[in-house]
Scaffold this active site. Sequence first.
Site, PDB file in Angstrom:
ATOM      1  N   GLU A 113      50.779  10.737 118.807  1.00  0.00           N
ATOM      2  CA  GLU A 113      49.453  10.343 118.344  1.00  0.00           C
ATOM      3  C   GLU A 113      48.555  11.563 118.201  1.00  0.00           C
ATOM      4  OE1 GLU A 113      49.782   6.062 120.666  1.00  0.00           O
ATOM      5  OE2 GLU A 113      48.075   7.329 121.104  1.00  0.00           O
ATOM      6  N   CYS A 152      40.926  10.812 126.200  1.00  0.00           N
ATOM      7  CA  CYS A 152      41.761  11.630 127.081  1.00  0.00           C
ATOM      8  C   CYS A 152      42.610  10.750 127.981  1.00  0.00           C
ATOM      9  CB  CYS A 152      40.904  12.506 127.983  1.00  0.00           C
ATOM     10  SG  CYS A 152      39.751  13.562 127.125  1.00  0.00           S
ATOM     11  N   CYS A 161      47.297   9.480 133.973  1.00  0.00           N
ATOM     12  CA  CYS A 161      47.391   9.722 132.525  1.00  0.00           C
ATOM     13  C   CYS A 161      48.483   8.838 131.931  1.00  0.00           C
ATOM     14  CB  CYS A 161      47.707  11.195 132.256  1.00  0.00           C
ATOM     15  SG  CYS A 161      47.931  11.556 130.505  1.00  0.00           S
ATOM     16  N   CYS A 169      51.452  13.054 135.636  1.00  0.00           N
ATOM     17  CA  CYS A 169      50.173  12.860 136.329  1.00  0.00           C
ATOM     18  C   CYS A 169      49.876  11.358 136.378  1.00  0.00           C
ATOM     19  CB  CYS A 169      49.053  13.607 135.615  1.00  0.00           C
ATOM     20  SG  CYS A 169      49.403  15.372 135.411  1.00  0.00           S
ATOM     21  N   CYS A 209      42.557  16.589 117.529  1.00  0.00           N
ATOM     22  CA  CYS A 209      43.276  16.661 118.795  1.00  0.00           C
ATOM     23  C   CYS A 209      44.745  16.367 118.506  1.00  0.00           C
ATOM     24  CB  CYS A 209      42.684  15.635 119.759  1.00  0.00           C
ATOM     25  SG  CYS A 209      43.559  15.504 121.328  1.00  0.00           S
ATOM     26  N   CYS A 251      55.445  13.268 127.784  1.00  0.00           N
ATOM     27  CA  CYS A 251      55.059  14.403 128.626  1.00  0.00           C
ATOM     28  C   CYS A 251      55.859  14.334 129.910  1.00  0.00           C
ATOM     29  CB  CYS A 251      53.565  14.346 128.945  1.00  0.00           C
ATOM     30  SG  CYS A 251      52.955  15.789 129.870  1.00  0.00           S
TER      31      CYS A 251
END
Length: 376
Positions: A108, A362, A135, A132, A121, A128
């Site tokens: 995305e 975010c 997230c 974390c 962005c 990933c």
Amino acid sequence: MPAAGELTFAAPRRAKPPRHLADLTPAQRRDVVSELGERPFRADQVSTHYFSHLGDDAQQMTDVPQAARSRLAEALLPPLLTPVRHLETDGGATRKTVWRLFDGATVESVLMRYPGRVTMCVSSQAGCGMNCPFCATGQAGLTRNMSAGEIVDQVVAAARWLRRGEVPGGPGRVSNVVFMGMGEPLANYKAVLGAVRRITAPTPDGLGISQRHVTVSTVGLVSAMDKLTAEGRGVRLALSLHAPDDELRDSLVPVNTRWKVAAVLDAARRYFDATGRRVSIEYALIRDINDHAWRADLLGTELNRRGRGWVHVNPIPLNPTPGSRWTASEPAVERTFVERLRAHGIPTTVRDTRGREIDGACGQLATVTAEAPGGP
Ligand code: SAH
């Protein structure tokens, strides 16, 4: 194979994305063109087509003989990104796009138009590996690294929409690029550096976006931070800190078990020393987890211990993610956190959280391949 218990940041092995102009230096492009039996200057024509004209149809390369157009396009301009869907908010000024890559992986990007500035962005990995817990991207795990071409093509796509006036506010251009989409950019160092070079190289070798307007964000992979420092480039570095103490950071940013807060802050300071660029510290404010006034004080002390004027802090109210029990700090708590940092003399600005309504803020980027059927 890594030894048992050793952390590894390598992406799983997978088929490589097709080679693209944006993966290559200008010299490499000329080599490819020569190997096709074409004159080397044709490489510059293809670069102009892609980076200056933002063309997406090889037949528009009218300065190239018809017979060579398809051959050059096949060798240097394979389609890399297919839009799966666009989601818009802020009257179209914020646009999240879900892209399908050649192997079905999805990523995305988020375009944000502000008065006088457009920020794109971009994602640097499908998924990933940093894990974390607050997230959404981290929860899905890592699918694979993206190529430089796949990263750059997100910016080129946005530049096209803007040039064609498809984003409300009239024709425009991408002024800023932030590596804050899916992925840990410094875990895909080579492709990310290649992408930074293409994004910042003057047209027609690249997109000609100012280095000062490109931000690479990292969880704090110290060895890669030092590598970036050694490049001596002028890009902005953002560090996702989220806690000033190891005890908490070990759980919020698991890679902290390898590189501790002190080591990460020292590396950030070295980046400032080498580049003169002020480092941004990102700090998602999570209610009752990391938003205590004493933690603001500790953060202020740790930053000032390493000098003045080298850093600023971006608190980000936590954005909701599926299945998470955490929420954003109370407004009064957020205010106190900011005031404490400012009292230490640390420039502090709360990050605006665009795109929440479309899961584009975010930490909210987390498409899984299975949930992305259909066309644009
Ligand atoms: N992996 C890199 C690049 C991603 S940038 C990095 O972590 O820096 C995305 C930013 O959003 C990071 O600062 C990340 O910590 C932050 N973030 C992640 N989840 C969030 C959430 N739920 N709310 C607010 N910010 C979040």
